[in-house]
Scaffold this motif. Structure first.
Motif, mmCIF file in Angstrom:
data_model
loop_
_atom_site.group_PDB
_atom_site.id
_atom_site.type_symbol
_atom_site.label_atom_id
_atom_site.label_comp_id
_atom_site.label_asym_id
_atom_site.label_seq_id
_atom_site.Cartn_x
_atom_site.Cartn_y
_atom_site.Cartn_z
ATOM 1 N N GLU A 47 0.807 -1.211 0.000
ATOM 2 C CA GLU A 47 0.000 0.000 0.000
ATOM 3 C C GLU A 47 0.844 1.267 0.000
ATOM 4 O OE1 GLU A 47 -3.359 0.177 -0.196
ATOM 5 O OE2 GLU A 47 -3.387 -1.991 -0.414
ATOM 6 N N GLY A 48 2.055 1.217 0.503
ATOM 7 C CA GLY A 48 2.850 2.426 0.618
ATOM 8 C C GLY A 48 3.506 2.866 -0.671
ATOM 9 N N PHE A 49 3.424 2.051 -1.718
ATOM 10 C CA PHE A 49 4.157 2.362 -2.940
ATOM 11 C C PHE A 49 3.406 3.345 -3.833
ATOM 12 C CE2 PHE A 49 4.908 0.831 -7.433
ATOM 13 C CZ PHE A 49 5.986 1.678 -7.643
ATOM 14 N N ILE A 50 2.205 3.006 -4.245
ATOM 15 C CA ILE A 50 1.456 3.836 -5.176
ATOM 16 C C ILE A 50 0.527 4.760 -4.396
ATOM 17 C CG2 ILE A 50 -0.123 3.824 -7.131
ATOM 18 C CD1 ILE A 50 0.789 0.952 -7.681
ATOM 19 N N MET A 51 0.697 6.054 -4.613
ATOM 20 C CA MET A 51 -0.157 7.028 -3.960
ATOM 21 C C MET A 51 -0.628 8.034 -4.995
ATOM 22 S SD MET A 51 1.838 7.518 -0.308
ATOM 23 C CE MET A 51 0.387 8.078 0.599
ATOM 24 N N GLN A 52 -1.475 8.971 -4.576
ATOM 25 C CA GLN A 52 -1.997 9.992 -5.459
ATOM 26 C C GLN A 52 -1.464 11.361 -5.063
ATOM 27 O OE1 GLN A 52 -6.220 9.320 -4.758
ATOM 28 N NE2 GLN A 52 -6.455 8.588 -6.847
ATOM 29 N N LYS A 53 -1.222 12.203 -6.056
ATOM 30 C CA LYS A 53 -0.832 13.581 -5.785
ATOM 31 C C LYS A 53 -1.977 14.502 -6.183
ATOM 32 C CE LYS A 53 2.688 17.105 -6.525
ATOM 33 N NZ LYS A 53 4.013 17.428 -7.104
ATOM 34 N N LEU A 54 -2.360 15.394 -5.258
ATOM 35 C CA LEU A 54 -3.380 16.395 -5.522
ATOM 36 C C LEU A 54 -2.675 17.742 -5.661
ATOM 37 C CD1 LEU A 54 -6.158 15.386 -2.957
ATOM 38 C CD2 LEU A 54 -5.644 14.406 -5.187
ATOM 39 N N SER A 55 -2.823 18.369 -6.811
ATOM 40 C CA SER A 55 -2.178 19.649 -7.072
ATOM 41 C C SER A 55 -3.188 20.586 -7.718
ATOM 42 C CB SER A 55 -0.949 19.446 -7.973
ATOM 43 O OG SER A 55 -1.311 18.787 -9.172
ATOM 44 N N GLY A 56 -2.721 21.755 -8.149
ATOM 45 C CA GLY A 56 -3.617 22.732 -8.749
ATOM 46 C C GLY A 56 -4.147 23.695 -7.709
ATOM 47 N N ARG A 57 -5.444 23.995 -7.776
ATOM 48 C CA ARG A 57 -6.043 24.937 -6.834
ATOM 49 C C ARG A 57 -7.495 24.557 -6.558
ATOM 50 N NH1 ARG A 57 -4.555 29.865 -5.162
ATOM 51 N NH2 ARG A 57 -2.985 30.061 -6.807
ATOM 52 N N GLY A 58 -7.853 24.498 -5.281
ATOM 53 C CA GLY A 58 -9.235 24.212 -4.908
ATOM 54 C C GLY A 58 -9.322 23.428 -3.618
ATOM 55 N N THR A 59 -10.533 23.192 -3.176
ATOM 56 C CA THR A 59 -10.801 22.418 -1.965
ATOM 57 C C THR A 59 -10.944 20.943 -2.319
ATOM 58 O OG1 THR A 59 -11.942 24.289 -0.949
ATOM 59 C CG2 THR A 59 -12.373 22.124 -0.011
#
Length: 226
Positions: free
Chosen positions: A127-139
């Motif tokens: 589980e620790g290998f693949i993660m998601q990145k949230l970028s840009g702008r917003g809630t």
């Protein structure tokens, strides 16, 4: 957009959108909504992001919900006992979250796959290998499994986390997956073969009830297939 989170241990976030405002979510996350919310299924970024989301454990497509003809309401429910955390994403401040942790966000938030640096150990790190990145702008709204514990790590300060217990971290942090030292520890220690090492600066959020740990505990009570 205005929002309110209710409920425990299975919370729901209820969002009120002005006419023309929209949100994105993974397939199946919408719980209820007003009749004037219009849904559109989209790849949201082309074929590359479609397969990236599939590889990270999420659905290949996303749903965009837009308020039409006046104020709209939409609710997104957690899929597992825990909590929903709110993040204000900016170009200067993104976050990394566990795969399948993303619940919903404003349309200005961009989702991409995040790999830790050492590919060789990462492939076997679970589980620790693949993660998601949230970028840009917003809630953005993110699911946390169980209770959430936060730490603010200084530059160079590290925390060793059992694989799967890392729920989120600011993108200023770095992550590395290492094997547990010693063959006896790996085979008989009961803590698995890999640990995740997170290094600051930045905030990290740890979770007390990873779905993977729950599945492992319940596996012994299920009859094996014949």
């Amino acid at each position: 957009m205005q929002w309110k989170i209710e409920g425990t241990p299975l919370p729901v976030v209820m969002c009120r959108l002005n006419d023309g405002e929209a949100m994105i979510t993974e397939s199946g996350s919408m719980a209820w909504m007003s009749p004037n919310m219009q849904m559109e299924t989209t790849s949201n970024g082309g074929i590359g992001k479609v397969f990236g989301r599939m590889f990270s454990g999420d659905s290949m497509f996303q749903n965009r919900y837009t308020a039409r003809g006046g104020e709209g309401m939409i609710a997104f429910a957690s899929s597992f006992p825990g909590s929903i955390r709110v993040f204000d994403i900016t170009p200067e401040r993104g976050i990394i979250v566990q795969k399948s942790g993303f619940l919903a966000s404003e349309t200005g938030v961009e989702l991409s796959i995040y790999f830790q640096k050492r590919l060789g150990t990462g492939i076997f790190g679970g589980e620790g290998f693949i993660m998601q990145k949230l970028s840009g702008r917003g809630t953005a709204f993110v699911e946390i499994d169980g209770h959430a514990v936060e730490y603010d790590l200084a530059a160079g300060q590290s925390m060793i986390v059992d694989t799967g217990y890392l729920a989120a971290m600011e993108d200023t942090c770095t992550m590395e997956i290492k094997t547990v030292p010693g063959v006896k520890n790996m085979l008989f220690g009961g803590e698995g073969i890999f640990n995740t090492i997170v290094t600051g600066p930045g905030k990290i959020i740890l979770q007390t009830l990873p779905i993977s740990a729950v599945a492992g505990s319940l596996r012994a009570f299920f009859p094996s297939a014949k």
